[in-house]
Design an enzyme around this catalytic site. Structure first.
Site, short mmCIF file in Angstrom:
data_model
loop_
_atom_site.label_atom_id
_atom_site.label_comp_id
_atom_site.label_asym_id
_atom_site.label_seq_id
_atom_site.Cartn_x
_atom_site.Cartn_y
_atom_site.Cartn_z
N GLY A 118 -28.94 -50.21 -1.34
CA GLY A 118 -27.87 -50.44 -0.37
C GLY A 118 -27.37 -49.17 0.31
O GLY A 118 -26.19 -49.05 0.64
N SER A 120 -27.96 -48.05 3.38
CA SER A 120 -27.48 -48.22 4.75
C SER A 120 -26.11 -48.88 4.77
O SER A 120 -25.21 -48.46 5.51
CB SER A 120 -28.48 -49.01 5.60
OG SER A 120 -28.72 -50.26 5.03
N ALA A 121 -25.91 -49.88 3.91
CA ALA A 121 -24.59 -50.54 3.88
C ALA A 121 -23.51 -49.56 3.47
O ALA A 121 -22.41 -49.54 4.05
CB ALA A 121 -24.62 -51.73 2.91
N ALA A 122 -23.81 -48.70 2.49
CA ALA A 122 -22.81 -47.74 2.02
C ALA A 122 -22.46 -46.75 3.13
O ALA A 122 -21.28 -46.44 3.35
CB ALA A 122 -23.32 -47.01 0.78
N ASP A 164 -24.99 -57.07 1.29
CA ASP A 164 -24.93 -55.62 1.05
C ASP A 164 -23.61 -55.04 1.51
O ASP A 164 -22.98 -54.24 0.80
CB ASP A 164 -26.06 -54.92 1.83
CG ASP A 164 -27.42 -55.13 1.22
OD1 ASP A 164 -27.60 -56.11 0.49
OD2 ASP A 164 -28.31 -54.30 1.47
C1 MEV Z 1 -31.66 -56.00 1.51
O1 MEV Z 1 -30.87 -55.06 0.80
C2 MEV Z 1 -31.33 -57.39 1.06
C3 MEV Z 1 -32.04 -58.50 1.86
O2 MEV Z 1 -31.64 -59.75 1.28
C4 MEV Z 1 -31.63 -58.47 3.32
C5 MEV Z 1 -30.18 -58.89 3.54
O3 MEV Z 1 -29.58 -59.55 2.70
O4 MEV Z 1 -29.66 -58.53 4.62
C6 MEV Z 1 -33.55 -58.38 1.76
#
Ligand code: MEV
Length: 328
Positions: A118, A120-122, A164
């Site tokens: 995660g 990119s989300a962080a 995420d």
């Molecule tokens: C990616 O970290 C997780 C996926 O399920 C994509 C998403 O949920 O956006 C593969």
């Protein structure tokens, strides 16, 4: 100057299937991205990243990702990082109404890029939080999670779930099903992570699953089966039944393999963890390369992974109970 950090995460269950409305349970871990933001006099954006499992890069551009940095690191990772920051700043301009705001942004992170933890989300959550505060606007966690989700949605061509970004914004273990995002009570899980040093391309992997699901009934059934398994996983989590959680994680890994998102290195680490006595092990995140997560309260899995060919790092991951942190 404002500074925010946000945690990475592992998926106990449900990645990929969550993109199609099935539930997922990700869990924030104490590995963080820290983003420092300074407002500029002009409307430009300068992004500096010193520690993203890359050699570091700096790029300055006028609000688009047209300018490419001249550095010797995988271009797709740089483009990905720039794309996320660029879109995060667009969200900041939109939510604050300050269309001409320019920023110097510095990213430090101990979450490997594109490795299923995660990153990119962080980065997106911390960047939006710091940049909005730099403009004097303090977002509630739900709004922050929403803006971070819109960022990932735009960068990943509409192929993103809220899992995420919600998990990174709020911390803890969470349950995400479509637009329904909530916190879960979670015991202190004995999480161990193995990292193969690589990365997967989330957009490509999500696209691959989408294609399979459209072409083959088995793939649509597999996605639905992952959803069933997540619902059982929630019950095991609530009952603190570690053995059942591990069993379900093993099943989840098998189903993800059937969808074509595992890799030889991920399978090797999963089997090394199981052979070492882990209660369960699975890949985490989009797959293709990157990380696995295992449950083991002893040191055996971490040690076994450190000797597994293809594993470059193994570590115990603590649950991050706090999501975004305002450091300055
Ligand atoms: C990616 O970290 C997780 C996926 O399920 C994509 C998403 O949920 O956006 C593969």
């Amino acid at each position: 100057m404002t500074v925010s950090s946000a945690p990475g995460k592992v998926y106990l269950f449900g990645e990929h299937a969550v993109v199609y409305g099935e539930p997922a349970v990700p869990c924030a871990i104490e590995r963080r991205a820290r983003v420092t933001v300074n407002r500029r006099e002009d409307d430009r954006l300068r992004v500096q990243a010193d520690d993203l499992s890359l050699d570091g890069f700096t790029v300055e551009y006028g609000g688009t990702t047209d300018a490419r940095p001249d550095v010797d690191v995988p271009e797709n990772l740089i483009e990905a990082a720039m794309g996320y920051v660029d879109e995060a700043i667009e969200q900041v301009r939109d939510v604050t109404g300050d269309r001409d705001a320019g920023f110097d942004v510095t990213i430090e992170s101990d979450i490997p890029l594109g490795a299923g933890l995660g990153s990119s989300a962080a980065v997106v959550v911390a960047a939006i939080d710091a940049a909005t505060r730099e403009l004097g606007v303090s977002l509630e966690t739900d709004e922050l999670a929403e803006r971070a989700y819109r960022t990932e949605h735009a960068v990943q061509s509409g192929q993103a779930s809220r899992a995420d970004t919600f998990c990174s914004a709020t911390g803890g273990a969470v349950r995400v099903e479509g637009e329904d995002c909530r916190a879960l009570e979670a015991p202190d899980l004995p999480l161990v992570v193995g990292f193969d040093g690589g990365a997967g391309d989330t957009g490509e992997l999500v696209g691959g699953v989408r294609g399979l699901r459209e072409q083959y009934d088995f793939a649509a059934d597999t996605v639905a089966s992952i959803g069933d398994l997540v619902r059982q996983g929630e019950r095991a989590l609530a009952a603190n039944d570690i053995d059942e959680l591990g069993r379900l994680m093993n099943f989840n890994h098998g189903l993800l393999s059937a969808l074509g998102v595992s890799a030889r290195s991920l399978d090797s680490m999963v089997w090394a963890a199981r052979d070492a006595g882990a209660t369960g092990a699975k890949l985490t995140g989009a797959g293709g390369g990157g990380c696995i997560v295992a449950l083991d309260s002893t040191d055996a899995t971490e040690t076994a992974l450190s000797f597994t060919p293809g594993c470059v790092e193994s570590f115990r991951a603590e649950l991050a109970t706090e999501g975004v942190k305002r450091l300055q």
